[in-house]
Scaffold this motif. Structure first.
Motif, PDB file in Angstrom:
ATOM      1  N   ARG A   3      22.197   1.793  14.026  1.00 21.69           N
ATOM      2  CA  ARG A   3      21.517   1.169  12.499  1.00 21.69           C
ATOM      3  C   ARG A   3      22.565   0.432  11.348  1.00 21.69           C
ATOM      4  O   ARG A   3      22.515  -0.789  11.395  1.00 21.69           O
ATOM      5  CB  ARG A   3      20.585   1.801  11.873  1.00 21.69           C
ATOM      6  N   GLN A   4      23.833   0.759  11.231  1.00 19.27           N
ATOM      7  CA  GLN A   4      24.046   0.649   9.944  1.00 19.27           C
ATOM      8  C   GLN A   4      25.661  -0.677  10.613  1.00 19.27           C
ATOM      9  O   GLN A   4      25.392  -1.290   9.366  1.00 19.27           O
ATOM     10  CB  GLN A   4      25.446   2.036   8.979  1.00 19.27           C
TER      11      GLN A   4
ATOM     12  N   ILE B  50      23.486  -3.582  10.168  1.00 25.24           N
ATOM     13  CA  ILE B  50      23.255  -3.741   9.036  1.00 25.24           C
ATOM     14  C   ILE B  50      24.030  -4.420   8.538  1.00 25.24           C
ATOM     15  O   ILE B  50      23.914  -5.646   7.473  1.00 25.24           O
ATOM     16  CB  ILE B  50      22.619  -3.061   8.645  1.00 25.24           C
TER      17      ILE B  50
ATOM     18  N   LEU C 215      24.399  -8.233   7.382  1.00 21.37           N
ATOM     19  CA  LEU C 215      25.006  -9.109   6.516  1.00 21.37           C
ATOM     20  C   LEU C 215      25.617 -10.077   6.097  1.00 21.37           C
ATOM     21  O   LEU C 215      25.902 -10.662   5.515  1.00 21.37           O
ATOM     22  CB  LEU C 215      24.998  -7.630   5.747  1.00 21.37           C
TER      23      LEU C 215
ATOM     24  N   PHE D 198      16.313  -1.941  16.203  1.00 24.54           N
ATOM     25  CA  PHE D 198      15.175  -2.377  15.375  1.00 24.54           C
ATOM     26  C   PHE D 198      14.379  -3.247  15.435  1.00 24.54           C
ATOM     27  O   PHE D 198      14.592  -3.538  16.663  1.00 24.54           O
ATOM     28  CB  PHE D 198      16.139  -3.341  14.467  1.00 24.54           C
TER      29      PHE D 198
ATOM     30  N   SER E 117      12.313  -6.319  10.426  1.00 27.12           N
ATOM     31  CA  SER E 117      12.885  -5.108  10.190  1.00 27.12           C
ATOM     32  C   SER E 117      14.608  -5.384   9.870  1.00 27.12           C
ATOM     33  O   SER E 117      14.677  -4.641   9.026  1.00 27.12           O
ATOM     34  CB  SER E 117      12.475  -3.732  10.991  1.00 27.12           C
ATOM     35  N   LEU E 118      15.211  -5.963  10.691  1.00 36.13           N
ATOM     36  CA  LEU E 118      16.403  -5.893  10.846  1.00 36.13           C
ATOM     37  C   LEU E 118      17.515  -6.483   9.429  1.00 36.13           C
ATOM     38  O   LEU E 118      17.879  -5.984   8.384  1.00 36.13           O
ATOM     39  CB  LEU E 118      17.895  -6.614  11.873  1.00 36.13           C
ATOM     40  N   TYR E 119      16.144  -7.653   9.033  1.00 36.99           N
ATOM     41  CA  TYR E 119      16.332  -8.722   7.852  1.00 36.99           C
ATOM     42  C   TYR E 119      16.327  -8.004   6.321  1.00 36.99           C
ATOM     43  O   TYR E 119      17.366  -7.760   5.449  1.00 36.99           O
ATOM     44  CB  TYR E 119      15.801  -9.947   7.982  1.00 36.99           C
TER      45      TYR E 119
ATOM     46  N   ALA F 272      16.202  -4.973   6.268  1.00 40.88           N
ATOM     47  CA  ALA F 272      17.406  -3.441   5.881  1.00 40.88           C
ATOM     48  C   ALA F 272      18.860  -4.310   5.518  1.00 40.88           C
ATOM     49  O   ALA F 272      19.009  -3.720   4.424  1.00 40.88           O
ATOM     50  CB  ALA F 272      17.683  -2.993   7.398  1.00 40.88           C
ATOM     51  N   ALA F 273      19.119  -5.433   6.119  1.00 40.60           N
ATOM     52  CA  ALA F 273      20.675  -5.630   5.066  1.00 40.60           C
ATOM     53  C   ALA F 273      20.019  -6.349   4.001  1.00 40.60           C
ATOM     54  O   ALA F 273      20.970  -6.029   3.394  1.00 40.60           O
ATOM     55  CB  ALA F 273      20.355  -7.446   6.000  1.00 40.60           C
TER      56      ALA F 273
ATOM     57  N   ARG G 214      18.047  -4.673   1.521  1.00 42.07           N
ATOM     58  CA  ARG G 214      17.709  -3.672   1.223  1.00 42.07           C
ATOM     59  C   ARG G 214      19.965  -2.918   0.683  1.00 42.07           C
ATOM     60  O   ARG G 214      19.991  -2.718  -0.203  1.00 42.07           O
ATOM     61  CB  ARG G 214      17.445  -2.157   1.616  1.00 42.07           C
ATOM     62  N   ARG G 215      20.762  -3.146   1.659  1.00 42.39           N
ATOM     63  CA  ARG G 215      21.450  -2.563   1.857  1.00 42.39           C
ATOM     64  C   ARG G 215      22.572  -3.533   0.370  1.00 42.39           C
ATOM     65  O   ARG G 215      23.149  -3.449  -1.052  1.00 42.39           O
ATOM     66  CB  ARG G 215      22.600  -3.469   2.709  1.00 42.39           C
TER      67      ARG G 215
END
Length: 227
Positions: free
Chosen positions: A7-8, A11, A15, A46, A51-53, A55-56, A58-59
């Motif tokens: 997952r990381q 992300i 990003l 994801f 949802s992936l967007y 999460a990116a 958020r980072r």
């Protein structure tokens, strides 16, 4: 890879792609290819691009908030200049991603995106208030600080459209903008006047705030007051 590790990785890949192109222009297939996995496997981690967007974002929001962290040492003008330098460094490195974060991108109006944007603004606000040494900011001080944060956002977004003004000049100008906002507020409020006087008293002759006073003094002979 383990689930969280994968997952990381996704992300990070997303990003990186969003840093060079608008998220709307990046497909799941491209993210999968860059990560070296299949498209169905992306959906395993994801449920969709949104949802992936998020999460990116958020980072990116976490990283941007960290750019406002600065040791409480030395004159405030120099501290603000270092903060604006790191802020514009992020903007320069993640242009389309920064625009997507501030404007909402594909998730414009979503509660998640709005919360991320607000978290960055609040982190910046709390850092600046802490640097001012104020435990209970007055309404006017809050207005000054939040207005300056909004100005920094809009300045960065405009600058990204062509980068027509040298970055170093804008970083210094933003520090000058903070002093100018505080000075205007000080003209209306004794508490703000005391705060501004204290800040200027601790500024060195070669600091950003002193530089602003020098520039304004040079303009004074050419200025005329209405009779």
């Amino acid at each position: 890879m383990g689930v969280e590790e994968r997952r990381q990785q996704l992300i990070g890949v997303a990003l990186e792609l969003f840093s060079h192109r608008s998220p709307e222009d990046v497909s799941i297939d491209e993210i999968a290819t860059a990560a070296g996995i299949s498209r169905p496997l992306v959906y395993h981690y994801f449920p969709g691009k949104l949802s992936l967007y998020e999460a990116a974002l958020r980072r990116a929001a976490d990283e941007l908030a960290e750019r406002f962290v600065e040791p409480h040492e030395g004159p405030l003008g120099a501290r603000l200049l270092r903060v604006t330098g790191r802020f514009f460094g992020f903007v320069d490195e993640h242009g389309p991603g920064f625009s997507a974060l501030m404007r909402g991108g594909p998730a414009v109006g979503s509660s998640t995106t709005n919360a991320l944007i607000d978290s960055v603004r609040q982190a910046a606000y709390e850092q600046i208030i802490a640097h001012l040494g104020i435990s209970a900011p007055s309404p006017r001080l809050e207005l000054v600080v939040r207005s300056w944060i909004s100005l920094a956002e809009s300045t960065a977004l405009i600058w990204l459209d062509g980068r027509r003004v040298p970055r170093a000049e804008l970083e210094l100008q933003l520090v000058h903008d903070f002093a100018a906002l505080a000075a205007v507020s000080a003209a209306y409020d004794p508490e703000m006047a005391d705060l501004l006087a204290g800040l200027l008293a601790n500024e060195p002759a070669d600091g950003p705030f002193a530089d602003l006073l020098t520039r304004l003094a040079a303009l004074a002979p050419a200025a005329t007051l209405p009779s």
